[in-house]
Design an enzyme around this catalytic site. Structure first.
Site, PDB file in Angstrom:
ATOM      1  N   LYS A 280     -35.810 -28.629 -10.876  1.00  0.00           N
ATOM      2  CA  LYS A 280     -36.788 -27.767 -11.538  1.00  0.00           C
ATOM      3  C   LYS A 280     -36.072 -26.755 -12.429  1.00  0.00           C
ATOM      4  O   LYS A 280     -34.932 -26.387 -12.155  1.00  0.00           O
ATOM      5  CB  LYS A 280     -37.589 -26.989 -10.477  1.00  0.00           C
ATOM      6  CG  LYS A 280     -38.620 -27.802  -9.730  1.00  0.00           C
ATOM      7  CD  LYS A 280     -39.423 -26.904  -8.791  1.00  0.00           C
ATOM      8  CE  LYS A 280     -40.426 -27.712  -7.991  1.00  0.00           C
ATOM      9  NZ  LYS A 280     -41.454 -28.351  -8.815  1.00  0.00           N
ATOM     10  N   ARG A 354     -45.706 -35.966  -1.804  1.00  0.00           N
ATOM     11  CA  ARG A 354     -46.424 -37.200  -1.445  1.00  0.00           C
ATOM     12  C   ARG A 354     -45.544 -38.116  -0.587  1.00  0.00           C
ATOM     13  O   ARG A 354     -46.049 -38.904   0.199  1.00  0.00           O
ATOM     14  CB  ARG A 354     -46.914 -37.892  -2.727  1.00  0.00           C
ATOM     15  CG  ARG A 354     -45.823 -38.273  -3.677  1.00  0.00           C
ATOM     16  CD  ARG A 354     -46.335 -38.504  -5.091  1.00  0.00           C
ATOM     17  NE  ARG A 354     -46.561 -37.244  -5.820  1.00  0.00           N
ATOM     18  CZ  ARG A 354     -47.010 -37.189  -7.069  1.00  0.00           C
ATOM     19  NH1 ARG A 354     -47.319 -38.295  -7.729  1.00  0.00           N
ATOM     20  NH2 ARG A 354     -47.168 -36.014  -7.670  1.00  0.00           N
TER      21      ARG A 354
END
Ligand code: BES
Ligand code: MN
Ligand code: ZN
Length: 496
Positions: A280, A354
Site C-alpha cells: 500500500k 477475502r
C-alpha cells in the site's frame, strides 16, 4: 457508568444538573415548560435575552434558578421541532454529556429521552441516551505514557420519565444499552490498539478471557499447524509474510435451546494490512491497524450477548493474521488451495481479507448454521460507493436482507443493500486457477462479495463491508465500535 430511572415532580428532583431540551425558536420542550412554570417563568425570562435560540447542540447553563431543588439547569438546543430526528436527538444528548463531562460535573438528570422523535419510542431514546453517553465519555489512554488524571468526569446520567409506568421500559433500555455500550467499548479498545500490541495472539487472548467469564462460552484457538492439517491454504498464505503466528478463533456460546441451529458471526481479524508485496502507499497506512475491526465487532457482540445472558446459540469466528511484505510472502500470480478445495490465483496480495475469510466461511459449515453473517473492512471501494455512514450489505437471501436492514434501522447503525448479481461473477475468472482474488477496477466491493459468495453455498449468508464505518479518520481518528449495535439488535430480535 450508572443510570437511574426517575419520575415525578421535576422541580423537587435533587441533582447537580437538570438537562432540559429547547427547540427553535426558543420553544421550550414539555419538561422544560413544566420547570419554567415551577420557577415562576425564569427560563422564558432568560431566553428572552436571546442567548440561546434552540439550534441543535447549542447549550446554556443556568445557575440559581428559583423554585427548583437542582443545583443547575442545562438547556440544550434540539433544532427545529418539525425536523427533530434521531440524529439531532443524539447530537443534543451528546452535547450535554460532553459539556458536563469536561466541566467535571459528577451526575445529571436528563429529560431529553421524553422528546421522542418520529419513528422512535421511549425505549429507543433511553437506549440511545445510554450509548451516546458511553460514546462521549469513552477515552483511550492505554497507550499514553502520561496518564492524565481523570478529573471527576460525569459518572452518572439519570433518566427522567414523565409516566411512572414507563419505568420498566426505560430500565430495560438502560440494561440493554449498557450491555451494548460494553460491547462497543471492547470493539473500540481492540481497534484502537496498535498493530504491535493487538496481534492475532492478542485477539485470541481476548477471546479466551471472555470465555473465562461464562460457563456457556467455549473458546477454541487453532494454531498454524492445526490450520495446516485442515488445509486452510488461503488463510495461511496471507500469514506467510508475517512473523506473528496466525490464529483461528472460534467462540461457541450456548445460551439457547439444545440442538437449535446457531447464528454464526465471522469477523475479519487482519491486525495490520500493509498490502503485502502489493504494498500500500504509505499515506494513512497506520489506519490499517483497524483492519481487524470486523473481528472486534464479533467479540463486542459476544460480550453484549454474555452481559445480557441472551437465550440464543451464537458462534463467533475470527480468522486472524497480519498482511506484510517479506521474502516468504504471497506473490502476485501465486496459486493457493482453499479449505473448500477451490484454487485461487492471487493477482493482488492486498486483496487478503477475502483470502482469510473464505477459509473461515468454509469452516462455518461444521456448525450447521441457521445463518452466517460476516463483517469485514474489506474494500476501499465500498467507502467510495457509500461514504462513511452505512455499511454495505450483500446477500442473495431476501429474508436475511430484510432482517439486517431492519436491525440497522432500529439500532441506528444502518446498512445499505448492494447488488450481488451473477453478472459480476465472471470478473473473477482466472486462466490458471478456479478463480482470481480480484475483479476489474469497477465495483470492487461487489466483486469482493462475489468472491465470498463462492464459499457460502451451504447456508443462508450475508456480508457486511464495514470499511467505511469501523473507524473515523482525521482529528477524530479512532474505532467506532460499529456494527456492534446492529449485531446486538439481531441477537435481541432472535432471542424473542
Ligand atoms: N483492508 C483493505 C480495505 C480498506 C482499504 C479498507 C482502505 C478501508 C480503507 C483491504 O484488505 C484491501 O486492501 N482491499 C483492496 C482490494 C483491492 C486490492 C482489490 C482495496 O480496497 O484497495
Ligand atoms: Mn488489503
Ligand atoms: Zn485488509
Amino acid at each position: 457508568m450508572e443510570f437511574k430511572i426517575k419520575s415525578g415532580d421535576l422541580a423537587t428532583q435533587k441533582t447537580p444538573c437538570l438537562i432540559l431540551g429547547l427547540f427553535e425558536k426558543r420553544k421550550l420542550s414539555g419538561p422544560a415548560e413544566t420547570v419554567d412554570e415551577a420557577s415562576g417563568g425564569h427560563l422564558s425570562e432568560v431566553l428572552r435575552k436571546g442567548d440561546l435560540d434552540g439550534e441543535t447542540a447549542r447549550t446554556l447553563m443556568l445557575y440559581g434558578v428559583p423554585g427548583l431543588a437542582c443545583e443547575r439547569v442545562l438547556l440544550v438546543g434540539c433544532g427545529k421541532g418539525k425536523e427533530f430526528d434521531r440524529r439531532s436527538y443524539r447530537k443534543a444528548v451528546g452535547a450535554a454529556v460532553s459539556l458536563l463531562d469536561k466541566a467535571g460535573t459528577r451526575a445529571a438528570l436528563c429529560t431529553l429521552p421524553e422528546l421522542v422523535p418520529e419513528g422512535m419510542d421511549l425505549y429507543r431514546t433511553v437506549r440511545d441516551a445510554v450509548t451516546t453517553y458511553a460514546d462521549k465519555v469513552y477515552r483511550f489512554d492505554q497507550t499514553k505514557g502520561e496518564k492524565k488524571p481523570t478529573r471527576s468526569p460525569l459518572k452518572r446520567l439519570d433518566v427522567w420519565v414523565s409516566k411512572k409506568e414507563d419505568t420498566k421500559t426505560a430500565q430495560q433500555a438502560v440494561d440493554q444499552g449498557t450491555a451494548i455500550a460494553q460491547g462497543i467499548a471492547l470493539a473500540k479498545d481492540l481497534g484502537n490498539l496498535p498493530g504491535n500490541i493487538c496481534t492475532p495472539g492478542y485477539l485470541a487472548d481476548t477471546a479466551i478471557a471472555l470465555g473465562k467469564d461464562s460457563a456457556k462460552l467455549r473458546v477454541e484457538v487453532l494454531e498454524k499447524k492445526d490450520m495446516e492439517k485442515l488445509g486452510m491454504g488461503a488463510l495461511l498464505s496471507v500469514a506467510r509474510g508475517s512473523r506473528q503466528p496466525p490464529k483461528f478463533i472460534t467462540m461457541e456460546y450456548r445460551g439457547g435451546k439444545e440442538g437449535a441451529k446457531p447464528l454464526v458471526l465471522v469477523g475479519k481479524g487482519l491486525t495490520f494490512d500493509a498490502g503485502g508485496i502489493s504494498l500500500k502507499p504509505s499515506a494513512e497506512m497506520d489506519e490499517m491497524k483497524f483492519d481487524m475491526c470486523g473481528g472486534a465487532s464479533v467479540l463486542g457482540a459476544m460480550k453484549a450477548a454474555l452481559e445480557l445472558k441472551l437465550p440464543i446459540n451464537l458462534v463467533g469466528v475470527i480468522p486472524a493474521s497480519e498482511n506484510l511484505p517479506d521474502g516468504n510472502a504471497n506473490k502476485p500470480g501465486d496459486i493457493v488451495t482453499s479449505l473448500s478445495g477451490q484454487t485461487i490465483e492471487i493477482l493482488n496480495t492486498d486483496a487478503e481479507g477475502r483470502l482469510i475469510l473464505c477459509d473461515a466461511l468454509t469452516y462455518c459449515e461444521r456448525f450447521e448454521p441457521a445463518a452466517v453473517i460476516d463483517m469485514a473492512t474489506l474494500t476501499g471501494a465500498c467507502v467510495v460507493a457509500l461514504g462513511k455512514h452505512p455499511c454495505g450489505l450483500f446477500t442473495q437471501d431476501e429474508k436475511l436482507a430484510a432482517e439486517i436492514l431492519a436491525a440497522g434501522d432500529a439500532a441506528g447503525d444502518r446498512a445499505w443493500r448492494m447488488p450481488l448479481w451473477d453478472d459480476y461473477q465472471e470478473e473473477l475468472d482466472s486462466n490458471f486457477a478456479d478463480m482470481a482474488n480480484i475483479g476489474s477496477r469497477w465495483g470492487g466491493a461487489i466483486t469482493a462479495a462475489c468472491f465470498l459468495s463462492r464459499y457460502t453455498k451451504k447456508y443462508p449468508w450475508a456480508h457486511l463491508d464495514i470499511a467505511g464505518v469501523a473507524w473515523l479518520s482525521g482529528k477524530e481518528k479512532g474505532a467506532t465500535g460499529r456494527p456492534v449495535s446492529l449485531l446486538t439488535e439481531i441477537l435481541l430480535e432472535r432471542s424473542g
